[in-house]
Design a protein around this motif. Structure first.
Motif, mmCIF file in Angstrom:
data_model
loop_
_atom_site.group_PDB
_atom_site.id
_atom_site.type_symbol
_atom_site.label_atom_id
_atom_site.label_comp_id
_atom_site.label_asym_id
_atom_site.label_seq_id
_atom_site.Cartn_x
_atom_site.Cartn_y
_atom_site.Cartn_z
ATOM 1 N N SER A 173 0.813 -1.227 0.000
ATOM 2 C CA SER A 173 0.000 0.000 0.000
ATOM 3 C C SER A 173 0.840 1.267 0.000
ATOM 4 C CB SER A 173 -0.946 0.003 1.208
ATOM 5 O OG SER A 173 -0.202 0.062 2.421
ATOM 6 N N THR A 174 2.070 1.178 0.491
ATOM 7 C CA THR A 174 2.946 2.354 0.528
ATOM 8 C C THR A 174 4.043 2.291 -0.529
ATOM 9 O OG1 THR A 174 4.375 1.317 2.187
ATOM 10 C CG2 THR A 174 2.548 2.672 2.992
ATOM 11 N N SER A 175 3.912 1.338 -1.444
ATOM 12 C CA SER A 175 4.954 1.152 -2.447
ATOM 13 C C SER A 175 4.660 1.979 -3.700
ATOM 14 C CB SER A 175 5.070 -0.325 -2.817
ATOM 15 O OG SER A 175 6.135 -0.530 -3.724
ATOM 16 N N ASP A 176 5.696 2.578 -4.264
ATOM 17 C CA ASP A 176 5.562 3.332 -5.513
ATOM 18 C C ASP A 176 5.767 2.442 -6.728
ATOM 19 O OD1 ASP A 176 5.319 6.252 -4.614
ATOM 20 O OD2 ASP A 176 7.074 5.554 -3.493
ATOM 21 N N ILE A 218 -2.043 4.482 -16.353
ATOM 22 C CA ILE A 218 -2.762 4.588 -15.094
ATOM 23 C C ILE A 218 -4.016 3.712 -15.123
ATOM 24 C CG2 ILE A 218 -4.103 6.173 -13.645
ATOM 25 C CD1 ILE A 218 -2.130 8.347 -14.352
ATOM 26 N N GLY A 219 -4.155 2.914 -14.056
ATOM 27 C CA GLY A 219 -5.338 2.063 -13.934
ATOM 28 C C GLY A 219 -5.191 0.683 -14.505
ATOM 29 N N TYR A 220 -4.069 0.382 -15.175
ATOM 30 C CA TYR A 220 -3.892 -0.920 -15.819
ATOM 31 C C TYR A 220 -2.761 -1.735 -15.197
ATOM 32 C CZ TYR A 220 -7.023 0.746 -19.451
ATOM 33 O OH TYR A 220 -8.123 1.214 -20.133
ATOM 34 N N GLY A 221 -2.374 -1.392 -14.001
ATOM 35 C CA GLY A 221 -1.280 -2.111 -13.374
ATOM 36 C C GLY A 221 -1.732 -3.289 -12.546
ATOM 37 N N VAL A 222 -0.824 -3.767 -11.722
ATOM 38 C CA VAL A 222 -1.095 -4.884 -10.815
ATOM 39 C C VAL A 222 -1.697 -4.318 -9.530
ATOM 40 C CG1 VAL A 222 -0.085 -6.805 -9.545
ATOM 41 C CG2 VAL A 222 0.860 -6.134 -11.771
ATOM 42 N N THR A 223 -2.751 -4.962 -9.029
ATOM 43 C CA THR A 223 -3.410 -4.483 -7.810
ATOM 44 C C THR A 223 -2.960 -5.306 -6.616
ATOM 45 O OG1 THR A 223 -5.350 -3.773 -9.059
ATOM 46 C CG2 THR A 223 -5.617 -4.062 -6.685
ATOM 47 N N ALA A 224 -2.568 -4.586 -5.555
ATOM 48 C CA ALA A 224 -2.173 -5.250 -4.312
ATOM 49 C C ALA A 224 -2.461 -4.317 -3.150
ATOM 50 C CB ALA A 224 -0.695 -5.614 -4.333
ATOM 51 N N ASP A 225 -3.086 -4.866 -2.115
ATOM 52 C CA ASP A 225 -3.427 -4.084 -0.917
ATOM 53 C C ASP A 225 -4.189 -2.809 -1.285
ATOM 54 O OD1 ASP A 225 -2.278 -5.820 1.013
ATOM 55 O OD2 ASP A 225 -0.289 -5.089 0.438
ATOM 56 N N GLY A 226 -5.060 -2.924 -2.252
ATOM 57 C CA GLY A 226 -5.902 -1.819 -2.644
ATOM 58 C C GLY A 226 -5.215 -0.761 -3.484
ATOM 59 N N LYS A 227 -3.977 -0.998 -3.871
ATOM 60 C CA LYS A 227 -3.247 -0.028 -4.669
ATOM 61 C C LYS A 227 -2.917 -0.611 -6.037
ATOM 62 C CE LYS A 227 0.574 3.227 -4.558
ATOM 63 N NZ LYS A 227 1.592 3.873 -3.715
ATOM 64 N N ILE A 228 -3.094 0.185 -7.076
ATOM 65 C CA ILE A 228 -2.727 -0.249 -8.425
ATOM 66 C C ILE A 228 -1.291 0.179 -8.691
ATOM 67 C CG2 ILE A 228 -3.223 -0.056 -10.876
ATOM 68 C CD1 ILE A 228 -6.099 0.553 -10.164
ATOM 69 N N LEU A 229 -0.441 -0.788 -8.928
ATOM 70 C CA LEU A 229 0.974 -0.538 -9.197
ATOM 71 C C LEU A 229 1.192 -0.569 -10.705
ATOM 72 C CD1 LEU A 229 2.454 -2.832 -6.401
ATOM 73 C CD2 LEU A 229 2.233 -0.342 -6.345
ATOM 74 N N ASN A 230 1.385 0.608 -11.301
ATOM 75 C CA ASN A 230 1.559 0.700 -12.753
ATOM 76 C C ASN A 230 3.003 0.466 -13.197
ATOM 77 O OD1 ASN A 230 -1.205 1.703 -13.411
ATOM 78 N ND2 ASN A 230 -0.545 3.415 -12.108
ATOM 79 N N ASN A 231 3.914 0.443 -12.243
ATOM 80 C CA ASN A 231 5.329 0.368 -12.597
ATOM 81 C C ASN A 231 6.050 -0.712 -11.802
ATOM 82 O OD1 ASN A 231 5.743 2.953 -14.336
ATOM 83 N ND2 ASN A 231 4.534 3.633 -12.567
ATOM 84 N N GLY A 232 6.874 -1.434 -12.507
ATOM 85 C CA GLY A 232 7.683 -2.457 -11.859
ATOM 86 C C GLY A 232 8.798 -2.900 -12.781
ATOM 87 N N ILE A 233 9.757 -3.598 -12.236
ATOM 88 C CA ILE A 233 10.838 -4.178 -13.032
ATOM 89 C C ILE A 233 11.054 -5.615 -12.582
ATOM 90 C CG2 ILE A 233 12.034 -2.052 -13.644
ATOM 91 C CD1 ILE A 233 13.845 -2.341 -11.284
ATOM 92 N N VAL A 234 11.412 -6.442 -13.544
ATOM 93 C CA VAL A 234 11.689 -7.855 -13.291
ATOM 94 C C VAL A 234 13.152 -8.080 -13.640
ATOM 95 C CG1 VAL A 234 11.064 -10.226 -13.829
ATOM 96 C CG2 VAL A 234 9.303 -8.431 -13.887
ATOM 97 N N LEU A 235 13.949 -8.469 -12.640
ATOM 98 C CA LEU A 235 15.391 -8.499 -12.786
ATOM 99 C C LEU A 235 15.939 -9.908 -12.783
ATOM 100 C CD1 LEU A 235 16.317 -5.714 -10.197
ATOM 101 C CD2 LEU A 235 15.855 -5.434 -12.627
#
Length: 544
Positions: A318-321, A344-361
Motif C-alpha cells: 500500500s505504501t509502495s511506488d 494509469i489504472g492498468y497495473g497490478v493491484t495489491a493491498d488496494g493499490k494499483i501498481l503501474n510500474n515495476g521491473i523484473v530483474l
C-alpha cells in the motif's frame, strides 16, 4: 691771447668731467620674482576636475602638474591666480613652472574617476543572456546590476568594456559600481524567459501511449522522480530453476550502489528506499512456460500478477511506488531484465493499490543494471540501438541508458532537466538568440548553469553540457563539453539522443568531449569551446 687759452682749458676740463660722470653711471635692472603657491582649492580631485591655485608671479607660467602628471590644460587668470584641469594625475605636489623658476606645494589628493556608462547591448534580454556594457573607468568594478538585481557574473574586459550575465533580472537601469562611484543608464528591458520552445513536447508517445519518452512533460503514470520513493522487492524461483543463494546475498549485489547512484545523479533530489522481503516465493510454472528467455507482454503480466499475489499476504504494497521482482539465481536462461510500465489504472493491484510500474530483474544483476531498468519507469528511453548490432553507436559509454558498463554512466543533462533535477534557471534556452556564450559547470556537480539548449525544429534540439572526470564519470579519459542532438519524436531505442559529431563506427564516444578551440556544427548551429577553468567550460554558440 692768454685769456683765450685759459677759457679753452676750462671748457675742456668741463667736458672731461662731464664725460667721466657719464662713464661711471650704473644702471640696475628690475628682475621678476619666482612663482610661489599660497593655496589651492579643492585639495582633491579627479580627471577633468578644475583646481584654482593662488599665489604670486604666475604670469607666463609654462607648466602645471598634479603629483608629477601634467595638467590637461590651465589658464593664468592673473599674476596671483591660475585655474588648472586635472588629467590622469597622481596624489602629491602641485607645481607651477614659469621662465623664472618652479614652485611646489604638497597636499593634493588624486581620486580615480567614477564609472560612466555610455551604452549597452542588447537593450532587451532575458535570464542567462549576455549584455555588453561600454563606457569609461570600469576598472575595479564590484557590482553590475539590471533593474537593481545583480548579474549572476561579469567580467571587466577593460576600462571601457564589461561583459555581464543576467540573472533573474528586472527592467530598469543598468548599473555599474566601482570603489569610486556608481553609474546608471536607463532603458533596459527584462523579458521573463519562455522555455516553451526548449521543452519540446513528445506528441508521438502521448498519442501512441508509449511507456517512455524524453519529451516534455514527463509522463505522470511513471514513478515520482523527486522526493522519496519506496520500492518493494520480492524474490521468486521456479521448479526448474530453484535458488542457490539467499535473497540477502542477491540483494547485497545491488544495494546500496543503486540507491547511491540515483541520489548522486539527482543532486539529492531523489531518494530511493529498497525494501526487500527476504524470502524466495516459488511460482507455479517453469521458466519456459512464462516465455523466458524472450518473455513477451502477456506472460510478463501473468508472472507479475502471480508473484505479487504470492507475496501479498506478507508484504504491504500500500505504501509502495513500484515493485521489483528478482528472479532466481538458478535460472540460467534468464540473463536479462524486463520493465513493467502500464498506463494509469492498468497495473497490478495489491493491498488496494494499483501498481503501474515495476521491473523484473535477473539475479545476475548489479546496482547500475537495476538503475538502468528503473530509468524506464522514471520515463527515460533506451539510448542503445535496438535494431543494430552496433548497439552503443548513438551515445557510446555515456549515459546509463546506453550501457550499464560504460565509463561515463551519469545521465545526460537533458534527462535530468526532464526529471526535475535541473531547474529552468540552470538552463540557457537559446530559442530566439542568434548567438551567445555561457560557462557551463560540470554536469556531475550540483549547482551552476548546466545546459545550453538550441531548438532546431519541433522535435529536435542541440544540447551542450560539460563533462568532467568526477562522480560516477570519474573514469572518463577526456573532459570537456559534450554536444548532442535530442530527438523526442523517435520511438524508444531509435536514437533519441545522438552525440555530435555523429560517427556510427565509434561505439565508445570517449574522445567526443570537445577540445579547447574546437567547433562543432550541426545544420546552422555552431558550438565553440572557448576556454576552461576550475569552474567549468566557456561555450560560444551561434545560429547562422
Amino acid at each position: 691771447m692768454y685769456k683765450r687759452f685759459i677759457l679753452s682749458l676750462l671748457i675742456l676740463v668741463c667736458l672731461w668731467v662731464s664725460c667721466k660722470k657719464e662713464e661711471t653711471k650704473i644702471v640696475v635692472p628690475v628682475l621678476p620674482n619666482s612663482p610661489t603657491i599660497a593655496s589651492f582649492s579643492p585639495t582633491s580631485g579627479t580627471t577633468n576636475d578644475k583646481v584654482t591655485i593662488t599665489g604670486s608671479n604666475f604670469t607666463d607660467a609654462t607648466k602645471v602638474s598634479f603629483g608629477g602628471t601634467l595638467a590637461a590644460s590651465f589658464i593664468v587668470d592673473s599674476p596671483t591666480s591660475l585655474t588648472a584641469v586635472v588629467a590622469g594625475g597622481k596624489t602629491g605636489d602641485i607645481s607651477i613652472t614659469t621662465p623664472i623658476g618652479v614652485t611646489s606645494k604638497s597636499g593634493f589628493t588624486y581620486k580615480l574617476p567614477g564609472p560612466s556608462i555610455l551604452s549597452f547591448l542588447p537593450l532587451i534580454a532575458t535570464a542567462n543572456d549576455i549584455v555588453q556594457i561600454t563606457g569609461n573607468n570600469f576598472t575595479g568594478a564590484t557590482v553590475v546590476s539590471f533593474g537593481g538585481i545583480p548579474a549572476t557574473k561579469f567580467y571587466v574586459e577593460s576600462a571601457i568594456l564589461i561583459t555581464a550575465w543576467i540573472g533573474t533580472g528586472a527592467s530598469g537601469d543598468v548599473s555599474v559600481t566601482t570603489p569610486n562611484g556608481v553609474s546608471k543608464k536607463t532603458g533596459f528591458s527584462y523579458v521573463k524567459p519562455d522555455f516553451a520552445a526548449c521543452k519540446i513536447p513528445n506528441i508521438k508517445y502521448i498519442l501512441e501511449s508509449q511507456s517512455t519518452g524524453i519529451g516534455f512533460p514527463r509522463r505522470i503514470d511513471r514513478i515520482p522522480s523527486t522526493g522519496t520513493i519506496n520500492l518493494k522487492l520480492i524474490f521468486i524461483d521456479y521448479k526448474d530453476a530453484p535458488a542457490t543463494k539467499t535473497p540477502k546475498e542477491v540483494f547485497e549485489s545491488l544495494s546500496p550502489s543503486a540507491e547511491d547512484f540515483l541520489k548522486g545523479v539527482s543532486y539529492g533530489n531523489l531518494k530511493v528506499n529498497l525494501i526487500p522481503e527476504f524470502k524466495w516465493y516459488r511460482v507455479s510454472k517453469t521458466t519456459a512456460d512464462y516465455g523466458w528467455p524472450i518473455i513477451k507482454t502477456a506472460p510478463l503480466r501473468e508472472l507479475c500478477d502471480e508473484a505479487i499475489a504470492l507475496a501479498d499476504p506478507t508484504v504491504d504494497f500500500s505504501t509502495s511506488d513500484a515493485f521489483v521482482i528478482i528472479n532466481s539465481d538458478g535460472a540460467v536462461n534468464i540473463n536479462y531484465s524486463k520493465t513493467y510500465a502500464r498506463p494509469i489504472g492498468y497495473g497490478v493491484t495489491a493491498d488496494g493499490k494499483i501498481l503501474n510500474n515495476g521491473i523484473v530483474l535477473s539475479a545476475k544483476i548489479n546496482g547500475l543494471k537495476m538503475v538502468q531498468e528503473m530509468g524506464r519507469i522514471l520515463t527515460l528511453t533506451d539510448l542503445w540501438d535496438q535494431s543494430d548490432s552496433r548497439a552503443t553507436r548513438f551515445t557510446g559509454d555515456f549515459d546509463l541508458m546506453s550501457t550499464a558498463t560504460g565509463l561515463g554512466p551519469e545521465y545526460f543533462g537533458w534527462e535530468r532537466w526532464l526529471l526535475g533535477w535541473i531547474n529552468d534557471d540552470q538552463v540557457v534556452c537559446a530559442s530566439n538568440t542568434g548567438n551567445g556564450s555561457m560557462t557551463l559547470t560540470p554536469i556531475e556537480q550540483k549547482g551552476g548553469i548546466k545546459l545550453i539548449i538550441i531548438p532546431t525544429n519541433e522535435n529536435t534540439a542541440v544540447v551542450v553540457e560539460s563533462r568532467r572526470a568526477l562522480g560516477f564519470d570519474k573514469l572518463i579519459p577526456k573532459e570537456g563539453p559534450l554536444v548532442y542532438v535530442v530527438d523526442v519524436g523517435l520511438p524508444n531505442g531509435a536514437g533519441n539522443i545522438k552525440i555530435l559529431p555523429i560517427d556510427n563506427n565509434d561505439l565508445k564516444k570517449l574522445q567526443k568531449p570537445m577540445s579547447v578551440g574546437q567547433v562543432i556544427s550541426y545544420g546552422n548551429i555552431n558550438v565553440k569551446f572557448t576556454s576552461k577553468d576550475a569552474s567549468g567550460d566557456l561555450i560560444e554558440y551561434e545560429r547562422k
